[in-house]
Design an enzyme around this catalytic site. Structure first.
Site, mmCIF file in Angstrom:
data_model
loop_
_atom_site.group_PDB
_atom_site.id
_atom_site.type_symbol
_atom_site.label_atom_id
_atom_site.label_comp_id
_atom_site.label_asym_id
_atom_site.label_seq_id
_atom_site.Cartn_x
_atom_site.Cartn_y
_atom_site.Cartn_z
ATOM 1 N N SER A 435 40.034 43.766 47.856
ATOM 2 C CA SER A 435 39.779 43.797 46.417
ATOM 3 C C SER A 435 38.297 43.953 46.096
ATOM 4 C CB SER A 435 40.311 42.514 45.761
ATOM 5 O OG SER A 435 39.728 41.375 46.361
ATOM 6 N N HIS A 456 44.015 49.623 46.766
ATOM 7 C CA HIS A 456 43.899 48.299 46.147
ATOM 8 C C HIS A 456 44.976 48.083 45.097
ATOM 9 C CE1 HIS A 456 41.553 45.443 43.297
ATOM 10 N NE2 HIS A 456 42.288 44.754 44.153
ATOM 11 N N GLU A 468 44.130 51.280 42.847
ATOM 12 C CA GLU A 468 42.868 52.002 43.001
ATOM 13 C C GLU A 468 42.835 52.637 44.393
ATOM 14 O OE1 GLU A 468 39.502 49.758 40.391
ATOM 15 O OE2 GLU A 468 40.247 48.620 42.105
ATOM 16 N N ASN A 506 37.960 45.180 39.294
ATOM 17 C CA ASN A 506 37.382 43.855 39.544
ATOM 18 C C ASN A 506 35.916 43.785 39.123
ATOM 19 O OD1 ASN A 506 39.690 42.666 40.449
ATOM 20 N ND2 ASN A 506 39.225 42.881 42.617
#
Length: 715
Positions: A435, A456, A468, A506
């Protein structure tokens, strides 16, 4: 006879008219503006010379009609123009319903929106039992309502409450559910569909119906609640009010379409079919002009364009997958791979208990679908036969893709790469579900770095639509294409992002969460912060999100972000304090909230004492929301400036599908554009004076606004 919109008809020797739809140069049928004129022309001929029956069907391989063409609504400049489109649809469909002969819809494939409204105007509906056949009114997801009679015909056919459920949620239902509701009358084999329909009309099995009146359907189906609503204005108001309260709790009043749907239903129940249609077209026109609908339609066009760009018939599909790690993420990845992607999946873990836990998770998830009648036991068994697991590398030689979902530690992931390269075929793709760790670091020392990529997912994997795709500099284009297509196979929306700490989602989420922690450290109550963000439009507040993801997982990400991106990501030490107490969130049943009781979830009051703060509300809900939002917008602009995302479109899609940015606001970039440059910069400077320099507009944000100005000038 062929029409420009794809509608044509032939009359056979038995005087049965076959009304076909096949929109030229399109994979799916959509109802374009000219369709109403073309169908009206056909109907005029059938009214003069009525056939024995009309059979409506599609010439597309696996689609019936996927709804109205959204572009014709976008082209309208006023509510009145949109209303006229709706009224034309209503009038044409009513003329179809008024034909003196039976009209039957033979449905194979997706029957959605305007296509379902057209089918409802028929006297009878027969559908195939194929998996590709499904039904939905997705208009609410575009900030609209069905505008060609759907709000009036559906409740008269299946009942008010089931109809409200379908129209207000926009959910897709299966053939089995549609038949149970009475939405379709018969289900037959795909290959027998047209034969069964013709035999039925020739044997007089199918007769004319009318859905104009409630009385034709109510008593014989014992739909007493519908009867009471039609007979009593008081009962109708009470039922609608109850549904409205439930709807407002879920949407916080941000979406005007559900409210309009309830109003249209009420008028149709109390004042009749014609009045209901008039209200439907009025509301359809008004909704189309709302900023919420415009934002949702932009999102629809963006995701459609993204999908079109990513589709590639030249890429070989992936059918053999191994998942490393039997935790919740690994189990979730395995689940979507064996169900949606229909791949054979092997779960590998270092412990038998980890493998068993992952297999049990997949089995229980499927079993729950069987209980909910969303899947048959036979389908469950078919899926489970694709799943296996072990603690060794058995079966790895057959794998085309290996997805790593182990602990967030660079050295562990690098060791995984070495083991895979020593055990698997040289062509295998290694995808990391990290992540935050840059993929280039995971690929350091790899023998075949061109096969290494980031993939991800977001938790829970079964529900979150985004992934992602993170190539590093050495990742081959073939690897990128195959992984993108596999994500599509899994039913995900993939965006390709630059290899950097935190990637995109993130990275923009971190400052949002950081500011929530700062406010908590200053004494703002946990519930006030969470409620302010949900009232703004996020699906959950920052603290419930942290609890859901896991405090330990989030705390692992932050040092990577600080190291790679700078001190602006440094925040209070609250997460480490909680880890020391083993308050890890939902998985430990104690985090920012206490999940140990059987009743309502409550705040973990012990945390306030641990942080030496006395909770007291001192900020307005708007201030709380903007304190979290503005740093996120600043970081999104930095990501655009540094090419972490390819364009603003991917940034908006990523934020909405990955972290729940309010869809009715269109995503961070769409929101900033509509907020306005001067207003946003002024607000950020104001917050910087009150709450810190990290609120000052970044250079990336200022460059983004310059690019917007240049685009306007070029336009």
């Amino acid at each position: 006879m062929t029409q420009t919109s794809g509608f044509s008809y032939t009359r056979d020797a038995q005087e049965v008219v076959w009304l076909a739809v096949d929109v030229p140069n399109a994979k799916v049928n959509t109802l374009k503006a000219e369709a109403f004129d073309d169908v009206a022309e056909i109907l005029q001929q059938l009214e003069v010379n009525p056939p024995q029956a009309v059979i409506l069907y599609s010439l597309k391989t696996d689609h019936f009609i996927a709804g109205a063409d959204v572009a014709m609504i976008d082209a309208c400049e006023s509510a009145e123009q949109v209303k006229d489109i709706a009224k034309r649809g209503q009038q044409v469909f009513q003329r179809l319903a008024n034909l003196p002969c039976p009209v039957v819809a033979a449905i194979h494939g997706a029957c959605l929106g305007g296509g379902l409204e057209l089918a409802l105007a028929c006297d009878y509906r027969v559908c195939s039992d194929a998996k590709v056949t499904n039904f939905a009114f997705p208009e609410v997801r575009l900030g609209l309502l069905p505008g060609a009679g759907g709000t009036q015909r559906l409740p008269r056919l299946i009942g008010v409450l089931p109809a409200l459920d379908l129209i207000m949620t926009g959910k897709t239902i299966s053939v089995k559910k549609a038949h149970k509701l009475g939405l379709v009358d018969e289900v037959v084999s795909e290959h027998q569909l047209l034969k069964v329909v013709k035999d039925s009309v020739l044997t007089k099995h199918i007769r004319k119906r009318t859905l104009d009146s409630w009385q034709c359907q109510l008593w014989n189906k014992s739909r007493w609640i519908d009867c009471l609503m039609v007979k009593s204005d008081f009962v109708a108001k009470q039922v609608i009010a109850k549904v409205r309260t439930k709807m407002l709790t879920k949407t916080a009043g941000h979406y005007p379409a559900p409210k309009a749907i309830l109003e249209v239903f009420y008028h149709g129940i109390q004042s009749g079919f014609s009045t209901g249609l008039e209200q439907e077209s009025d509301q359809f026109g008004c909704l189309a002009m709302t900023p919420e609908s415009q934002a949702l339609r932009r999102l629809f066009h963006q995701t459609t364009a993204l999908k079109r760009e990513q589709n590639s018939d030249a890429v070989n599909s992936i059918t053999q997958v191994m998942v490393l790690g039997g935790g919740l993420m690994g189990a979730g990845i395995g689940y979507v791979s064996m169900t949606a992607a229909e791949a054979n999946v092997r779960i590998k873990d270092i412990q038998h208990s980890g493998v068993l836990a992952a297999l049990r998770h997949c089995h229980d998830t499927l079993a729950n679908k069987v209980v909910m009648q969303k899947m048959t036991p036979r389908e469950q068994n078919t899926y489970m036969q694709r799943l296996s697991g072990s603690v060794d590398w058995q079966g790895v030689q057959q794998c085309q893709l290996i997805i790593e979902a182990v602990f967030e530690e660079l050295s562990i992931k690098q060791n995984m790469v070495k083991e895979v390269e020593s055990q698997a075929d040289q062509s295998v793709i290694f995808a990391s579900n990290t992540s935050s760790i840059p993929i280039s670091q995971i690929a350091e020392g790899a023998e075949r770095p061109e096969n290494i990529i980031g993939l991800h997912y977001f938790s829970p994997v079964e529900k979150m639509p985004l992934v992602e795709i993170v190539p590093h500099q050495g990742t081959s284009s073939q690897t990128i294409e195959r992984v993108v297509m596999f994500a599509r196979q899994q039913g995900k929306t993939p965006i390709v992002v630059k290899d950097s700490a935190g990637f995109y989602v993130n990275r923009i989420l971190a400052p949002f969460l950081r500011e929530a922690l700062v406010m908590l450290e200053n004494g703002e109550p946990i519930t006030d912060i969470d409620q302010a963000l949900t009232a703004f439009g996020f699906p959950m507040g920052p603290f419930k999100l942290l609890d859901a993801v896991g405090i330990d997982v989030c705390n692992k990400v932050m040092p990577v972000m600080i190291k790679e991106l700078g001190e602006r990501f440094v925040g209070p030490n609250i997460l480490q304090t909680m880890i020391d107490k083993q308050w890890l969130g939902k998985k430990s049943r104690l985090g920012f909230y206490d999940y140990q009781g059987k009743g309502k979830v409550v705040v973990n009051e012990k945390l306030y004492a641990q942080l030496h703060v006395t909770p007291e509300n001192y900020l307005t809900a708007e201030t709380i929301a903007m304190r979290c939002l503005l740093p996120m917008l600043n970081e999104a602009a930095r990501c655009w400036d540094e090419a972490v995302i390819i364009n603003e479109r991917d940034g908006d899609i990523g934020a909405i599908f990955g972290l729940g940015f309010p869809p009715f606001l269109g995503g961070p970039f769409d929101y900033m554009q509509h907020f306005g440059k001067d207003s946003l910069l002024e607000l950020m400077h104001s917050y910087a004076q009150k709450y810190g320099e990290h609120y000052l507009p970044s250079e990336g944000l200022q460059r983004w606004f310059v690019s917007q100005d240049n685009n306007k000038n070029d336009g």
